[in-house]
Design an enzyme around this catalytic site. Structure first.
Site, PDB file in Angstrom:
ATOM      1  N   GLY A 166       1.333  -9.316   1.566  1.00 21.54           N
ATOM      2  CA  GLY A 166       2.578  -8.809   2.133  1.00 21.54           C
ATOM      3  C   GLY A 166       3.435  -9.962   2.638  1.00 21.54           C
ATOM      4  N   GLY A 167       3.336 -10.253   3.925  1.00 25.07           N
ATOM      5  CA  GLY A 167       4.185 -11.260   4.576  1.00 25.07           C
ATOM      6  C   GLY A 167       4.296 -12.577   3.816  1.00 25.07           C
TER       7      GLY A 167
ATOM      8  N   ASN B 125       3.456  -7.660  -2.335  1.00 21.60           N
ATOM      9  CA  ASN B 125       3.986  -6.387  -1.863  1.00 21.60           C
ATOM     10  C   ASN B 125       5.139  -6.702  -0.913  1.00 21.60           C
ATOM     11  OD1 ASN B 125       4.493  -3.894  -0.811  1.00 21.60           O
ATOM     12  ND2 ASN B 125       2.540  -3.660   0.254  1.00 21.60           N
TER      13      ASN B 125
ATOM     14  N   SER C  82      -3.240  -9.963   5.755  1.00 18.84           N
ATOM     15  CA  SER C  82      -2.968 -11.264   6.371  1.00 18.84           C
ATOM     16  C   SER C  82      -3.447 -12.464   5.549  1.00 18.84           C
ATOM     17  CB  SER C  82      -3.558 -11.305   7.793  1.00 18.84           C
ATOM     18  OG  SER C  82      -2.970 -10.298   8.598  1.00 18.84           O
TER      19      SER C  82
ATOM     20  N   GLY D 132      -0.753  -7.147   8.167  1.00 17.60           N
ATOM     21  CA  GLY D 132       0.367  -7.609   8.993  1.00 17.60           C
ATOM     22  C   GLY D 132      -0.012  -8.008  10.406  1.00 17.60           C
TER      23      GLY D 132
ATOM     24  N   HIS E  80      -1.009   2.834  -0.604  1.00 22.11           N
ATOM     25  CA  HIS E  80      -0.991   1.802   0.441  1.00 22.11           C
ATOM     26  C   HIS E  80      -1.131   2.488   1.811  1.00 22.11           C
ATOM     27  CE1 HIS E  80       0.495  -1.296   3.161  1.00 22.11           C
ATOM     28  NE2 HIS E  80       0.150  -2.154   2.222  1.00 22.11           N
TER      29      HIS E  80
ATOM     30  N   GLU F  17       0.340   2.130   4.513  1.00 21.63           N
ATOM     31  CA  GLU F  17       1.604   2.537   5.153  1.00 21.63           C
ATOM     32  C   GLU F  17       2.109   3.861   4.570  1.00 21.63           C
ATOM     33  OE1 GLU F  17       3.667  -1.199   4.571  1.00 21.63           O
ATOM     34  OE2 GLU F  17       2.227  -2.117   5.943  1.00 21.63           O
TER      35      GLU F  17
ATOM     36  N   LYS G 215       7.273  -4.794   0.365  1.00 19.01           N
ATOM     37  CA  LYS G 215       7.590  -3.714   1.313  1.00 19.01           C
ATOM     38  C   LYS G 215       9.119  -3.557   1.399  1.00 19.01           C
ATOM     39  CE  LYS G 215       3.248  -4.706   3.534  1.00 19.01           C
ATOM     40  NZ  LYS G 215       2.404  -4.650   4.720  1.00 19.01           N
TER      41      LYS G 215
ATOM     42  N   GLU H 149      -7.969  -3.156   1.457  1.00 26.44           N
ATOM     43  CA  GLU H 149      -7.138  -3.639   2.559  1.00 26.44           C
ATOM     44  C   GLU H 149      -7.558  -2.958   3.857  1.00 26.44           C
ATOM     45  OE1 GLU H 149      -3.103  -5.244   1.146  1.00 26.44           O
ATOM     46  OE2 GLU H 149      -2.883  -3.099   1.308  1.00 26.44           O
TER      47      GLU H 149
HETATM   48  P1  PGA Z   1       0.075  -8.584   4.861  1.00 28.10           P
HETATM   49  O1  PGA Z   1       0.258  -7.214   4.043  1.00 28.10           O
HETATM   50  O2  PGA Z   1      -0.288  -9.648   3.851  1.00 28.10           O
HETATM   51  O3  PGA Z   1       1.419  -8.835   5.475  1.00 28.10           O
HETATM   52  O4  PGA Z   1      -1.010  -8.370   5.843  1.00 28.10           O
HETATM   53  C1  PGA Z   1      -0.630  -6.848   3.020  1.00 28.10           C
HETATM   54  C2  PGA Z   1      -0.278  -5.495   2.480  1.00 28.10           C
HETATM   55  O5  PGA Z   1       0.150  -4.623   3.250  1.00 28.10           O
HETATM   56  O6  PGA Z   1      -0.428  -5.224   1.279  1.00 28.10           O
END
Ligand code: PGA
Length: 255
Positions: free
Chosen positions: A237-238, A11, A216, A184, A104, A106, A13, A178
């Site tokens: 994500g990251g 992802n 994470s 994050g 998601h 967010e 983002k 999640e």
């Molecule tokens: P993250 O994000 O791996 O940076 O925690 C995961 C996500 O939001 O899908």
């Protein structure tokens, strides 16, 4: 016995410049096409166990990439019309997408997406033969109050056809669990919590539903976070913004 193929979904983002995304896609495509990375899913619901959710403006980069799963981070539930600023799922389909990210946290918290809205997007995926990846998860407050499973149940029940508490639809759906507080933050759910949440989701959705963990995930913690049998992969994500760490996670799970 057929060994399980774990799904790793990136992802991105609102990250990566167009040029960086272009390099990422061409390097990944080359590794997959030359066979140095094995991610094809024969007979699976996706084309590949590596999957990318780019920003809308990066989507054309995938136009000529036929062996990777990819799709939208968000889209509208109509194909076209007077919906200024929205992205058409039909155009994603036209470009070769096979999976769409929906709900998601967010989108839910920053853009006020409701379960009713999410439901429409899942139904839209069905009509276009796109696989929805539905995100669910509790906030820290809900976790502390011991409400995690209630939250998951509600998030599933309000968007999917359910009969007697069990998923009764015929659409294949991937669920990404999640925990909101783990996204994050550098914090991850512990293996016991993952076991409980994934087992619960499978008990409602059916054993064959793929349930991914997200929050994470890093190359260093991937092995431990995937230790429960009900973890079928990760939404990342990251650590998905660098091809090396994204592939390292996929390799940890699939080798
Ligand atoms: P993250 O994000 O791996 O940076 O925690 C995961 C996500 O939001 O899908």
């Amino acid at each position: 016995m057929k060994t399980k193929k774990y799904i790793c979904a990136a992802n991105w983002k609102m990250n990566l410049s167009y040029e960086k995304a272009k390099d990422f896609v061409s390097m990944l495509n080359e590794k997959v096409s030359t066979g140095s990375v094995h991610c094809q899913m024969e007979g699976g619901i996706l084309k590949s166990s590596l999957c990318v959710f780019p920003q809308a403006v990066q989507a054309t980069l995938f136009k000529d990439v036929s062996n990777l799963s990819w799709g939208a981070q968000d889209f509208y539930f109509e194909n076209d019309g007077a919906f200024t600023g929205q992205n058409s799922p039909e155009i994603y389909k036209e470009l070769g997408a096979d999976i769409m990210l929906i709900g998601h946290s967010e989108r839910r918290s920053l853009f006020n997406e409701t379960n009713a809205f999410i439901k429409k997007k899942i139904e839209k995926c069905k009509s276009l033969d796109l696989v929805p990846m539905l995100c669910v998860g509790e906030t820290l407050e809900e976790k502390k109050a011991g409400k995690t499973l209630d939250v998951l149940k509600k998030q599933l029940e309000e968007v999917l056809p359910m009969d007697n508490g069990m998923y009764s639809g015929d659409q294949q759906i991937i669920i990404a669990y999640e925990p909101v507080w783990a996204i994050g933050s550098g914090l991850t759910a512990d293996t016991k919590d993952i076991e409980e949440a994934h087992g619960f989701v499978k008990s409602l959705m059916g054993e064959s539903t793929n349930v991914l963990y997200g929050g994470s995930v890093r190359p260093e913690n991937a092995k431990e976070l995937s230790s429960d049998k009900n973890v079928d992969g990760f939404l990342i994500g990251g650590a998905s913004l660098k091809l090396d760490s994204f592939l390292a996670i996929h390799e940890t799970l699939n080798n």
